[in-house]
Design an enzyme around this catalytic site. Structure first.
Site, PDB file in Angstrom:
ATOM      1  N   SER A 163      -0.119  48.148 -14.032  1.00  0.00           N
ATOM      2  CA  SER A 163       0.187  48.158 -12.611  1.00  0.00           C
ATOM      3  C   SER A 163       1.065  46.958 -12.240  1.00  0.00           C
ATOM      4  CB  SER A 163      -1.121  48.192 -11.811  1.00  0.00           C
ATOM      5  OG  SER A 163      -0.893  48.515 -10.467  1.00  0.00           O
ATOM      6  N   HIS A 186      -3.448  41.782 -16.009  1.00  0.00           N
ATOM      7  CA  HIS A 186      -4.091  42.759 -15.128  1.00  0.00           C
ATOM      8  C   HIS A 186      -3.235  43.077 -13.911  1.00  0.00           C
ATOM      9  CE1 HIS A 186      -5.005  39.732 -12.071  1.00  0.00           C
ATOM     10  NE2 HIS A 186      -5.353  38.913 -13.063  1.00  0.00           N
TER      11      HIS A 186
END
Length: 309
Positions: A136, A69
């Protein structure tokens, strides 16, 4: 069929609890339902000083996909995206140290340090070969991991990844350069709503009570996240010198309306990679695996199929 019926019952139950449960209990119910639908179990493992929490599912012995993540996020970014993948792959989605349910001691959380923690995590789980996918900051970590530990990596998928200097500055960096408040750090309820607008073209539907609860959690994490964000900038590792070291097929997937990291980053990365593939999702923001999980999973499965051919 039995598993499908159980999952349908869980969905109904989760919907009914909206009226009765506290926001914390509602969130736990929704997360559990998403895990069950994706065939994921909650686990944790001690790795050095960190207790790392993660989801795991899919057939043991199948090829592993490790999901990473981004900043301020956690493993719950991945279950809905994972649903079509766990039938064929061994899927692991972790809370990086410093995020989610994993340990958060006073330590360094820059991407270089996290890469080595991730390597220790894979060793603790006995994972020798893997497909990496990251979003990201997680994409920055995935790319750096593939460059530093090429013997382990079968493929890399980078979703709106950090780590390169885009030809066109994103809205985030324009604001930071002006000295404006960081839209990824939440100080109040308005900041949380503004962050959702900043991250998504089409925001996921959230009951108001759950939105308020998530805002409170983000507010409580503000100071710690601000410290991590400062470390990421102060101890920044550019990917441009690293990308040529990645020998395996690499998917660059981006939402064209990303305000956090501009889609023009692809123009920098593509010529530096040995085996790049590019997907640009139209009218999509910074978190394609949340905003359009089914479509993103289809693109990723097509990429994985191309790796095997």
């Amino acid at each position: 069929m039995r598993k499908l019926l159980i999952c349908l019952a869980l969905i109904v139950a989760a919907g009914a609890t909206t009226l009765y449960l506290s926001p914390a209990a509602l969130l736990a119910s929704v997360q559990f339902t998403e895990q069950q639908l994706a065939g994921l179990d909650s686990r944790n493992v001690q790795v050095g000083e960190f207790n790392i929490h993660y989801y795991e599912g899919g057939p043991q012995g199948a090829e592993t996909i490790l999901m990473i993540h981004g900043f301020g996020a956690d493993k719950d970014n991945w279950p809905r995206f994972s649903r079509p993948l766990t039938a064929r792959y061994h899927v692991v989605a972790l809370d990086l140290p410093g995020f989610g349910d994993s340990s958060k001691p006073e330590a360094s959380y820059d991407v270089g340090t996290q890469v080595e923690r991730l390597n220790a995590f894979t060793k603790a789980l006995g994972i020798h070969k893997l497909h990496l996918i990251g979003n990201s900051m997680g994409g920055h970590i995935a790319a750096l991991y593939a460059a530093r530990h090429p013997e382990q990596v079968l493929s890399v998928a980078l979703l709106n990844n950090a780590g390169v200097s885009a030809p066109q500055a994103s809205e985030l960096f324009k604001r930071l350069d002006r000295g404006d408040a960081n839209p990824l750090l939440v100080r109040n309820a308005d900041d949380f709503n503004n962050m959702l607008d900043f991250l998504f073209v089409e925001k996921p539907p959230l009951p108001e009570s759950l939105k308020q609860y998530l805002a409170q959690r983000a507010m409580a994490s503000h100071d710690f996240n601000q410290k991590i964000f400062s470390q990421l900038r102060e101890r920044y590792i550019p990917l441009e010198p690293e990308l040529a070291k990645i020998q395996v097929p690499t998917l660059l997937l981006w939402g064209d309306k990303d305000q956090v990291l501009d889609v023009s980053s692809i123009k920098v990365m593509q010529p530096l990679l040995k085996q790049p593939s590019v997907v640009i999702m139209q009218a999509c923001g910074h978190l394609p695996m949340i905003e359009r999980p089914e479509e993103t999973a289809e693109h990723y499965q097509a990429f994985l199929d191309s790796v095997k051919s």
